[in-house]
Design a protein around this motif. Structure first.
Motif, PDB file in Angstrom:
ATOM      1  N   ASP A   9       8.789   7.420   0.265  1.00 29.27           N
ATOM      2  CA  ASP A   9       8.868   6.024  -0.735  1.00 29.27           C
ATOM      3  C   ASP A   9      10.430   5.361  -0.410  1.00 29.27           C
ATOM      4  O   ASP A   9      10.366   4.281   0.045  1.00 29.27           O
ATOM      5  CB  ASP A   9       8.605   6.347  -2.040  1.00 29.27           C
ATOM      6  CG  ASP A   9       7.029   6.351  -2.809  1.00 29.27           C
ATOM      7  OD1 ASP A   9       5.858   5.841  -1.839  1.00 29.27           O
ATOM      8  OD2 ASP A   9       6.830   6.895  -3.825  1.00 29.27           O
ATOM      9  N   LEU A  19       5.897  -0.071  -9.949  1.00 27.57           N
ATOM     10  CA  LEU A  19       4.514  -0.127  -8.800  1.00 27.57           C
ATOM     11  C   LEU A  19       3.699  -1.352  -9.093  1.00 27.57           C
ATOM     12  O   LEU A  19       4.119  -1.683 -10.097  1.00 27.57           O
ATOM     13  CB  LEU A  19       4.006   0.833  -9.561  1.00 27.57           C
ATOM     14  CG  LEU A  19       4.020   2.407  -9.104  1.00 27.57           C
ATOM     15  CD1 LEU A  19       2.606   3.433 -10.289  1.00 27.57           C
ATOM     16  CD2 LEU A  19       4.247   2.382  -7.802  1.00 27.57           C
ATOM     17  N   PRO A  22      -1.880  -4.699 -10.778  1.00 27.93           N
ATOM     18  CA  PRO A  22      -3.645  -4.518  -9.946  1.00 27.93           C
ATOM     19  C   PRO A  22      -3.426  -5.602  -9.371  1.00 27.93           C
ATOM     20  O   PRO A  22      -2.908  -6.718  -9.780  1.00 27.93           O
ATOM     21  CB  PRO A  22      -4.487  -4.301 -11.051  1.00 27.93           C
ATOM     22  CG  PRO A  22      -3.624  -3.177 -12.258  1.00 27.93           C
ATOM     23  CD  PRO A  22      -2.356  -3.868 -11.871  1.00 27.93           C
ATOM     24  N   ARG A  23      -4.015  -5.703  -7.994  1.00 32.05           N
ATOM     25  CA  ARG A  23      -4.731  -6.975  -7.086  1.00 32.05           C
ATOM     26  C   ARG A  23      -4.947  -7.980  -8.430  1.00 32.05           C
ATOM     27  O   ARG A  23      -4.482  -9.117  -7.724  1.00 32.05           O
ATOM     28  CB  ARG A  23      -5.233  -6.371  -5.991  1.00 32.05           C
ATOM     29  CG  ARG A  23      -5.577  -6.894  -4.951  1.00 32.05           C
ATOM     30  CD  ARG A  23      -6.195  -7.116  -3.965  1.00 32.05           C
ATOM     31  NE  ARG A  23      -6.031  -7.402  -3.160  1.00 32.05           N
ATOM     32  CZ  ARG A  23      -5.274  -7.347  -2.015  1.00 32.05           C
ATOM     33  NH1 ARG A  23      -4.419  -6.079  -2.230  1.00 32.05           N
ATOM     34  NH2 ARG A  23      -4.396  -8.396  -0.989  1.00 32.05           N
ATOM     35  N   GLY A  39       3.617  -2.635  -1.915  1.00 33.72           N
ATOM     36  CA  GLY A  39       3.495  -1.362  -2.698  1.00 33.72           C
ATOM     37  C   GLY A  39       2.258  -1.558  -3.017  1.00 33.72           C
ATOM     38  O   GLY A  39       1.210  -0.476  -3.790  1.00 33.72           O
ATOM     39  N   ILE A  40       1.470  -2.658  -3.092  1.00 34.92           N
ATOM     40  CA  ILE A  40      -0.334  -3.514  -3.404  1.00 34.92           C
ATOM     41  C   ILE A  40      -1.345  -2.563  -2.364  1.00 34.92           C
ATOM     42  O   ILE A  40      -1.917  -2.104  -2.227  1.00 34.92           O
ATOM     43  CB  ILE A  40      -0.212  -4.392  -3.398  1.00 34.92           C
ATOM     44  CG1 ILE A  40       0.155  -5.131  -4.875  1.00 34.92           C
ATOM     45  CG2 ILE A  40      -1.393  -4.916  -3.095  1.00 34.92           C
ATOM     46  CD1 ILE A  40       0.680  -7.054  -4.526  1.00 34.92           C
ATOM     47  N   ILE A  42      -0.340   0.260  -0.553  1.00 29.99           N
ATOM     48  CA  ILE A  42      -0.338   1.238  -0.931  1.00 29.99           C
ATOM     49  C   ILE A  42      -0.620   2.362  -2.266  1.00 29.99           C
ATOM     50  O   ILE A  42      -1.432   2.717  -2.048  1.00 29.99           O
ATOM     51  CB  ILE A  42       1.114   2.247  -0.751  1.00 29.99           C
ATOM     52  CG1 ILE A  42       2.248   1.756   0.849  1.00 29.99           C
ATOM     53  CG2 ILE A  42       1.339   3.399  -1.432  1.00 29.99           C
ATOM     54  CD1 ILE A  42       3.482   1.593   0.509  1.00 29.99           C
ATOM     55  N   GLU A  43      -0.745   1.317  -3.135  1.00 31.43           N
ATOM     56  CA  GLU A  43      -1.301   1.585  -4.005  1.00 31.43           C
ATOM     57  C   GLU A  43      -3.163   1.319  -4.177  1.00 31.43           C
ATOM     58  O   GLU A  43      -3.654   2.253  -4.540  1.00 31.43           O
ATOM     59  CB  GLU A  43      -1.065   0.772  -5.094  1.00 31.43           C
ATOM     60  CG  GLU A  43       0.649   1.718  -6.213  1.00 31.43           C
ATOM     61  CD  GLU A  43       0.440   2.683  -6.327  1.00 31.43           C
ATOM     62  OE1 GLU A  43      -0.279   3.169  -7.650  1.00 31.43           O
ATOM     63  OE2 GLU A  43       1.214   3.457  -6.114  1.00 31.43           O
ATOM     64  N   LYS A  44      -3.464   0.720  -3.263  1.00 30.39           N
ATOM     65  CA  LYS A  44      -4.798   0.125  -2.483  1.00 30.39           C
ATOM     66  C   LYS A  44      -5.440   1.489  -1.966  1.00 30.39           C
ATOM     67  O   LYS A  44      -6.059   2.417  -2.071  1.00 30.39           O
ATOM     68  CB  LYS A  44      -4.936  -0.961  -1.557  1.00 30.39           C
ATOM     69  CG  LYS A  44      -6.389  -0.915  -1.833  1.00 30.39           C
ATOM     70  CD  LYS A  44      -6.549  -2.377  -1.300  1.00 30.39           C
ATOM     71  CE  LYS A  44      -8.395  -2.598  -1.031  1.00 30.39           C
ATOM     72  NZ  LYS A  44      -8.435  -3.569  -0.463  1.00 30.39           N
ATOM     73  N   LYS A  46      -3.970   4.732  -2.309  1.00 28.11           N
ATOM     74  CA  LYS A  46      -4.344   5.602  -2.362  1.00 28.11           C
ATOM     75  C   LYS A  46      -5.057   5.805  -3.279  1.00 28.11           C
ATOM     76  O   LYS A  46      -5.768   7.056  -3.522  1.00 28.11           O
ATOM     77  CB  LYS A  46      -2.245   5.966  -3.470  1.00 28.11           C
ATOM     78  CG  LYS A  46      -1.359   5.945  -3.209  1.00 28.11           C
ATOM     79  CD  LYS A  46      -0.257   6.072  -4.004  1.00 28.11           C
ATOM     80  CE  LYS A  46       0.799   6.587  -3.149  1.00 28.11           C
ATOM     81  NZ  LYS A  46       2.767   6.336  -4.409  1.00 28.11           N
ATOM     82  N   ALA A  47      -5.300   4.803  -4.102  1.00 24.12           N
ATOM     83  CA  ALA A  47      -6.846   4.753  -5.501  1.00 24.12           C
ATOM     84  C   ALA A  47      -8.696   5.425  -4.361  1.00 24.12           C
ATOM     85  O   ALA A  47      -9.247   5.939  -4.634  1.00 24.12           O
ATOM     86  CB  ALA A  47      -7.286   3.332  -5.378  1.00 24.12           C
ATOM     87  N   GLN A  56      -3.706  12.683   0.162  1.00 21.69           N
ATOM     88  CA  GLN A  56      -3.042  11.717   0.334  1.00 21.69           C
ATOM     89  C   GLN A  56      -1.782  12.453   1.305  1.00 21.69           C
ATOM     90  O   GLN A  56      -0.870  14.022   0.218  1.00 21.69           O
ATOM     91  CB  GLN A  56      -2.643  11.756  -1.243  1.00 21.69           C
ATOM     92  CG  GLN A  56      -1.730  10.963  -1.014  1.00 21.69           C
ATOM     93  CD  GLN A  56      -1.099   9.641  -2.398  1.00 21.69           C
ATOM     94  OE1 GLN A  56      -1.547   9.305  -3.086  1.00 21.69           O
ATOM     95  NE2 GLN A  56       0.082   9.849  -2.759  1.00 21.69           N
TER      96      GLN A  56
END
Length: 184
Positions: A9, A19, A22-23, A39-40, A42-44, A46-47, A56
């Motif tokens: 990070d 963070l 959500p999209r 960032g979006i 990376i979060e997508k 990770k999910a 991960q």
């Protein structure tokens, strides 16, 4: 593991931002900065990894982060060189991660020719068009509002177009001029 993710990070500049939402909650997608987009993504990822019950890893996050630093096409060799400046990652790991990112719909693979395979971030909500020179393998992206409207009119109740890509193969102006000079 957590320490490795914090290190990644920090390398990616994500330690300085909160963070993202959500999209669906992001209203001004065109106003997002590159760091928000990263960032979006990376979060997508990770999910997606969690849903698939996969591990991960710091390598996967670093690869995605480096991809989101590019504003154009990239090839595997260039990506590998950039990543290995910060962390030793095998070519096999990069290829496997690229497949995962395609499945997650974060990147798209272009086979412009048999020797010209490139990747790019999946454009969000836009349709993409490319002109590919069959002589020098140069690729130029372009947009065409009339063409986009024409294709959008093809939506039916049986089939709804979400995204489309068009590849036009031909000979670029420079190559045509070279060919004409050789004929003289």
């Amino acid at each position: 593991m957590r320490k490795a993710m914090q290190h990644i990070d920090k390398l990616c500049g994500l330690d300085k931002i909160e963070l993202p939402l959500p999209r669906e909650q992001i209203v001004r997608k065109n106003m997002r900065s590159n760091i928000d987009e990263k960032g979006i993504a990376i979060e997508k990822l990770k999910a997606f990894i969690k849903q698939k019950k996969m591990r991960q890893t710091a390598e996967r996050i670093l690869i995605l982060s480096k991809i989101y630093d590019y504003n154009t096409f990239f090839d595997v060799q260039t990506l590998h060189e950039q990543i290995n400046k910060e962390m030793r990652v095998s070519l096999a790991t990069i290829y496997n991660t690229l497949e995962l990112l395609q499945e997650c719909r974060l990147i798209i693979r272009h086979n412009f020719s048999s020797q010209n395979v490139k990747y790019e971030k999946l454009p969000t909500g836009t349709s993409t068009y490319y002109k590919i020179c069959t002589n020098c393998d140069k690729v130029k992206a372009f947009s065409d509002g009339k063409l986009t409207k024409s294709i959008a009119l093809r939506n039916t109740s049986a089939f709804s177009i979400v995204h489309h890509t068009l590849y036009l193969y031909g000979i670029c102006k420079k190559c045509r001029e070279k060919m004409e000079r050789k004929k003289r």
